[in-house]
Design a protein around this motif. Sequence first.
Motif, PDB file in Angstrom:
ATOM      1  N   CYS A 189       0.841  -1.199   0.000  1.00 48.09           N
ATOM      2  CA  CYS A 189       0.000   0.000   0.000  1.00 48.09           C
ATOM      3  C   CYS A 189       0.873   1.245   0.000  1.00 48.09           C
ATOM      4  CB  CYS A 189      -0.904   0.027   1.236  1.00 48.09           C
ATOM      5  SG  CYS A 189      -2.119  -1.298   1.268  1.00 48.09           S
ATOM      6  N   VAL A 190       0.317   2.336  -0.510  1.00 45.66           N
ATOM      7  CA  VAL A 190       1.003   3.628  -0.469  1.00 45.66           C
ATOM      8  C   VAL A 190       0.119   4.608   0.286  1.00 45.66           C
ATOM      9  CG1 VAL A 190       2.224   3.268  -2.637  1.00 45.66           C
ATOM     10  CG2 VAL A 190      -0.015   4.342  -2.672  1.00 45.66           C
ATOM     11  N   SER A 191       0.756   5.574   0.889  1.00 46.17           N
ATOM     12  CA  SER A 191       0.018   6.576   1.664  1.00 46.17           C
ATOM     13  C   SER A 191       0.416   7.973   1.179  1.00 46.17           C
ATOM     14  CB  SER A 191       0.331   6.418   3.159  1.00 46.17           C
ATOM     15  OG  SER A 191      -0.405   7.349   3.919  1.00 46.17           O
ATOM     16  N   ARG A 192      -0.566   8.825   0.998  1.00 47.57           N
ATOM     17  CA  ARG A 192      -0.310  10.194   0.556  1.00 47.57           C
ATOM     18  C   ARG A 192      -1.115  11.164   1.425  1.00 47.57           C
ATOM     19  NH1 ARG A 192       3.197   8.014  -1.364  1.00 47.57           N
ATOM     20  NH2 ARG A 192       3.896   7.848  -3.539  1.00 47.57           N
ATOM     21  N   VAL A 193      -0.517  12.326   1.665  1.00 46.02           N
ATOM     22  CA  VAL A 193      -1.183  13.374   2.453  1.00 46.02           C
ATOM     23  C   VAL A 193      -1.402  14.583   1.547  1.00 46.02           C
ATOM     24  CG1 VAL A 193      -1.070  14.887   4.461  1.00 46.02           C
ATOM     25  CG2 VAL A 193      -0.106  12.571   4.585  1.00 46.02           C
ATOM     26  N   TYR A 194      -2.651  15.029   1.461  1.00 47.78           N
ATOM     27  CA  TYR A 194      -3.011  16.189   0.643  1.00 47.78           C
ATOM     28  C   TYR A 194      -3.554  17.304   1.546  1.00 47.78           C
ATOM     29  CZ  TYR A 194      -2.963  12.571  -2.977  1.00 47.78           C
ATOM     30  OH  TYR A 194      -2.607  11.540  -3.809  1.00 47.78           O
ATOM     31  N   GLN A 195      -3.373  18.528   1.113  1.00 48.11           N
ATOM     32  CA  GLN A 195      -3.893  19.662   1.866  1.00 48.11           C
ATOM     33  C   GLN A 195      -5.173  20.179   1.201  1.00 48.11           C
ATOM     34  OE1 GLN A 195      -2.714  20.677   4.827  1.00 48.11           O
ATOM     35  NE2 GLN A 195      -1.192  19.028   4.656  1.00 48.11           N
ATOM     36  N   VAL A 196      -6.236  20.284   2.005  1.00 48.02           N
ATOM     37  CA  VAL A 196      -7.538  20.759   1.524  1.00 48.02           C
ATOM     38  C   VAL A 196      -7.911  22.013   2.301  1.00 48.02           C
ATOM     39  CG1 VAL A 196      -9.988  20.191   1.257  1.00 48.02           C
ATOM     40  CG2 VAL A 196      -8.242  18.403   0.965  1.00 48.02           C
ATOM     41  N   GLU A 197      -8.467  22.999   1.635  1.00 49.69           N
ATOM     42  CA  GLU A 197      -8.870  24.237   2.312  1.00 49.69           C
ATOM     43  C   GLU A 197      -9.843  23.916   3.442  1.00 49.69           C
ATOM     44  OE1 GLU A 197      -9.725  27.793  -0.138  1.00 49.69           O
ATOM     45  OE2 GLU A 197      -9.307  26.464  -1.837  1.00 49.69           O
ATOM     46  N   SER A 198      -9.558  24.454   4.628  1.00 52.80           N
ATOM     47  CA  SER A 198     -10.356  24.133   5.816  1.00 52.80           C
ATOM     48  C   SER A 198     -11.811  24.570   5.688  1.00 52.80           C
ATOM     49  CB  SER A 198      -9.724  24.784   7.054  1.00 52.80           C
ATOM     50  OG  SER A 198      -8.425  24.258   7.281  1.00 52.80           O
ATOM     51  N   GLN A 199     -12.079  25.594   4.873  1.00 52.90           N
ATOM     52  CA  GLN A 199     -13.460  26.069   4.736  1.00 52.90           C
ATOM     53  C   GLN A 199     -14.373  25.009   4.107  1.00 52.90           C
ATOM     54  OE1 GLN A 199     -14.209  29.046   1.657  1.00 52.90           O
ATOM     55  NE2 GLN A 199     -12.106  28.770   0.899  1.00 52.90           N
ATOM     56  N   PHE A 200     -13.751  23.993   3.448  1.00 53.80           N
ATOM     57  CA  PHE A 200     -14.547  22.932   2.832  1.00 53.80           C
ATOM     58  C   PHE A 200     -14.564  21.648   3.670  1.00 53.80           C
ATOM     59  CE2 PHE A 200     -13.053  25.472  -0.863  1.00 53.80           C
ATOM     60  CZ  PHE A 200     -14.307  25.917  -1.280  1.00 53.80           C
ATOM     61  N   ALA A 201     -14.202  21.758   4.949  1.00 55.41           N
ATOM     62  CA  ALA A 201     -14.150  20.576   5.809  1.00 55.41           C
ATOM     63  C   ALA A 201     -15.504  19.873   5.881  1.00 55.41           C
ATOM     64  CB  ALA A 201     -13.681  20.971   7.210  1.00 55.41           C
ATOM     65  N   GLY A 202     -16.582  20.651   6.029  1.00 57.84           N
ATOM     66  CA  GLY A 202     -17.921  20.061   6.115  1.00 57.84           C
ATOM     67  C   GLY A 202     -18.289  19.302   4.859  1.00 57.84           C
ATOM     68  N   LEU A 203     -17.857  19.808   3.709  1.00 54.40           N
ATOM     69  CA  LEU A 203     -18.150  19.142   2.441  1.00 54.40           C
ATOM     70  C   LEU A 203     -17.396  17.819   2.348  1.00 54.40           C
ATOM     71  CD1 LEU A 203     -19.506  19.351  -0.362  1.00 54.40           C
ATOM     72  CD2 LEU A 203     -17.431  20.473  -1.167  1.00 54.40           C
ATOM     73  N   VAL A 204     -16.139  17.802   2.796  1.00 55.76           N
ATOM     74  CA  VAL A 204     -15.328  16.583   2.737  1.00 55.76           C
ATOM     75  C   VAL A 204     -15.872  15.522   3.687  1.00 55.76           C
ATOM     76  CG1 VAL A 204     -13.035  15.593   3.108  1.00 55.76           C
ATOM     77  CG2 VAL A 204     -13.258  17.866   2.074  1.00 55.76           C
ATOM     78  N   ILE A 205     -16.201  15.932   4.917  1.00 50.32           N
ATOM     79  CA  ILE A 205     -16.677  14.980   5.931  1.00 50.32           C
ATOM     80  C   ILE A 205     -18.092  14.508   5.610  1.00 50.32           C
ATOM     81  CG2 ILE A 205     -17.239  14.703   8.378  1.00 50.32           C
ATOM     82  CD1 ILE A 205     -15.001  16.771   8.952  1.00 50.32           C
ATOM     83  N   GLY A 206     -18.957  15.439   5.187  1.00 50.81           N
ATOM     84  CA  GLY A 206     -20.331  15.094   4.860  1.00 50.81           C
ATOM     85  C   GLY A 206     -21.197  14.906   6.091  1.00 50.81           C
ATOM     86  N   ALA A 207     -22.492  14.727   5.879  1.00 48.40           N
ATOM     87  CA  ALA A 207     -23.439  14.539   6.980  1.00 48.40           C
ATOM     88  C   ALA A 207     -23.139  13.233   7.702  1.00 48.40           C
ATOM     89  CB  ALA A 207     -24.874  14.537   6.441  1.00 48.40           C
ATOM     90  N   LYS A 208     -22.829  13.347   9.004  1.00 45.77           N
ATOM     91  CA  LYS A 208     -22.520  12.184   9.848  1.00 45.77           C
ATOM     92  C   LYS A 208     -21.422  11.311   9.245  1.00 45.77           C
ATOM     93  CE  LYS A 208     -27.185  12.006  11.800  1.00 45.77           C
ATOM     94  NZ  LYS A 208     -28.388  11.175  12.044  1.00 45.77           N
ATOM     95  N   GLY A 209     -20.449  11.946   8.579  1.00 43.87           N
ATOM     96  CA  GLY A 209     -19.313  11.214   8.028  1.00 43.87           C
ATOM     97  C   GLY A 209     -19.560  10.548   6.698  1.00 43.87           C
ATOM     98  N   ALA A 210     -20.670  10.888   6.047  1.00 43.62           N
ATOM     99  CA  ALA A 210     -21.020  10.226   4.779  1.00 43.62           C
ATOM    100  C   ALA A 210     -19.994  10.512   3.687  1.00 43.62           C
ATOM    101  CB  ALA A 210     -22.415  10.676   4.320  1.00 43.62           C
ATOM    102  N   GLY A 211     -19.396  11.711   3.704  1.00 44.51           N
ATOM    103  CA  GLY A 211     -18.398  12.058   2.692  1.00 44.51           C
ATOM    104  C   GLY A 211     -17.161  11.187   2.787  1.00 44.51           C
ATOM    105  N   ILE A 212     -16.689  10.948   4.016  1.00 44.39           N
ATOM    106  CA  ILE A 212     -15.515  10.093   4.222  1.00 44.39           C
ATOM    107  C   ILE A 212     -15.834   8.651   3.823  1.00 44.39           C
ATOM    108  CG2 ILE A 212     -13.926   9.151   5.942  1.00 44.39           C
ATOM    109  CD1 ILE A 212     -13.387  12.052   5.271  1.00 44.39           C
ATOM    110  N   ARG A 213     -17.041   8.179   4.191  1.00 40.73           N
ATOM    111  CA  ARG A 213     -17.425   6.808   3.826  1.00 40.73           C
ATOM    112  C   ARG A 213     -17.470   6.644   2.312  1.00 40.73           C
ATOM    113  NH1 ARG A 213     -20.991   7.573   8.177  1.00 40.73           N
ATOM    114  NH2 ARG A 213     -22.751   7.984   6.768  1.00 40.73           N
ATOM    115  N   GLU A 214     -17.926   7.670   1.616  1.00 42.47           N
ATOM    116  CA  GLU A 214     -17.980   7.629   0.153  1.00 42.47           C
ATOM    117  C   GLU A 214     -16.583   7.489  -0.434  1.00 42.47           C
ATOM    118  OE1 GLU A 214     -19.077  10.636  -3.548  1.00 42.47           O
ATOM    119  OE2 GLU A 214     -19.856  11.061  -1.539  1.00 42.47           O
ATOM    120  N   LEU A 215     -15.610   8.203   0.140  1.00 40.04           N
ATOM    121  CA  LEU A 215     -14.228   8.120  -0.345  1.00 40.04           C
ATOM    122  C   LEU A 215     -13.629   6.743  -0.049  1.00 40.04           C
ATOM    123  CD1 LEU A 215     -12.918  11.653   0.761  1.00 40.04           C
ATOM    124  CD2 LEU A 215     -13.667  10.953  -1.525  1.00 40.04           C
TER     125      LEU A 215
END
Length: 521
Positions: free
Chosen positions: A6-32
């Motif tokens: 496996c490989v691991s990468r760290v990306y920087q995302v604008e903090s103002q879009f944190a809610g969009l990335v995480i999604g409702a109750k973590g749905a965004g992370i589960r989708e990824l």
Amino acid sequence: MYGQRCVSRVYQVESQFAGLVIGAKGAGIRELRDISGVVDVKFVARRDSETSPLTVKATSEGVCEEVYNTVQEKIRSVDRKKMMFTKAPKPPVTQIFIEIKENMKICLKPKSEVQNSKIITRDARGKGIFLFSKYECLGLEDGLSSLQITNDHANKMDWLQFSERDLIDSLNKSFSKMNKEERKAFDFNMTPGKFTFIGNNERGGKQIIPNRCGNIAKEAFKAINVAPVYSNALKKGLYPEVTKNLQLLGFSNLNSGSPEQFTIVHLLAGDNQERFSDEKKKAIENVFKAKTIIEVMGNTHMYPKIAFHKISLLLHPDKNSHPGSTDAFKKLQHAYQEMTAGKSHSTKALNIGKVPDIKANVIRPPKVISVKVQKRKVANITFFTSNILDMRMALTTFKEDPNKLTNHVKDVLNECWDNRDPEGGILTPDGKSGIYIQCLKQVTAGHIWVKPIETKYGEAILELKIKEMREKVENQKEWQECVEIDMTIIMEENEKERLEAEKLASYILEIRQVWNTLVNQ
């Protein structure tokens, strides 16, 4: 994936879009995490930093990039939502004209007490809705009150006594705000409706008192704690009455056999089954077979501009998915140009070959047929009268740019289309998509009526569109049945480019006169 590299990468995302990335109750992370090849995804939202780390662990660098690109696509769609899915910005030129006799005041009543209203009023979220009731003579006390209201003639919020000169001045200001390209392609529409007045929930009526010059300054609205809002959603019961009177006044219905059907989401989508009817197929075949320009134009005695407009509704590639629609429309344009140039009806039509075969996949899934961006109203001019309905004139500019619609937006809209309700209405996207729609309109039948009218600048073709529709606004759950009506003068690019304010003002007054005759017939 046990034992797999496996490989691991760290990306920087604008903090103002944190809610969009995480999604409702973590749905965004589960989708990824559900993306094929992903081992784990972690996101740490940092409020004290401009960026937050997105850590992706996957079977390859390509999968890591896919996760990051998915996040960026969501962010880009949010950046563009204001351009594609929100209301147009406030117009630079806004004017409201009133036609009220001297020493009169405007009386308002709560919505529940007005029986003859033809408009549909939307929920004002706990506020009271007041509608125009009548005019009354000013009393002595009213006259004293009006002296305390200033006359700010230069303020755009003033409602001015109507004069043709003021109308022309407003139109000249509007034209000065357009560039050369916008002067060729602006939309001009007149839309009947009526003002509602939003205020606190109170019993009894309210009165709007003009100032000493007969105008209504913004202080007059503040004094009674109301805000005017124009509504062009009309009750469906008005449709048969208007249709009957259109026939009495000599209007022609151009698409009685195939009224338009489409969905508006600040962009247009439609069912291609409706865009490929037998009537449209026959129209394509007739144009391909036509040998002279009069045959292309339908062997009709209609005015060339009306005939062209009528056949365009059947042939234009945006309205017909037949593989020969583009060539057929070119042949129609050629015939129209030859006819308006004074050529004989027997002039040979453009040769475009044989009708192409219809493949099995002609009927495709829903297709976006128009993406309008940078839309702005250059002018909003409203006429407030004692009639049941008023009239608003709008000049609108925009650009057509299909490339502004991202794959993410297309996917979301197609998913909404696939899950449409039994009546054909599409659902609004959920909060996880990053797309927010403020208004959704389903046009179930769009009727187009035309009539030649005489103006002081010569003959013109008046077009009236009636849209039978259902709509949802913002968080509204239930569909609302209504009718919208648009009126305009059919003009080509060169006519619009040369159009002067005096001529447009004349058109506006002519349309108002026709409309008043129509509703009073």
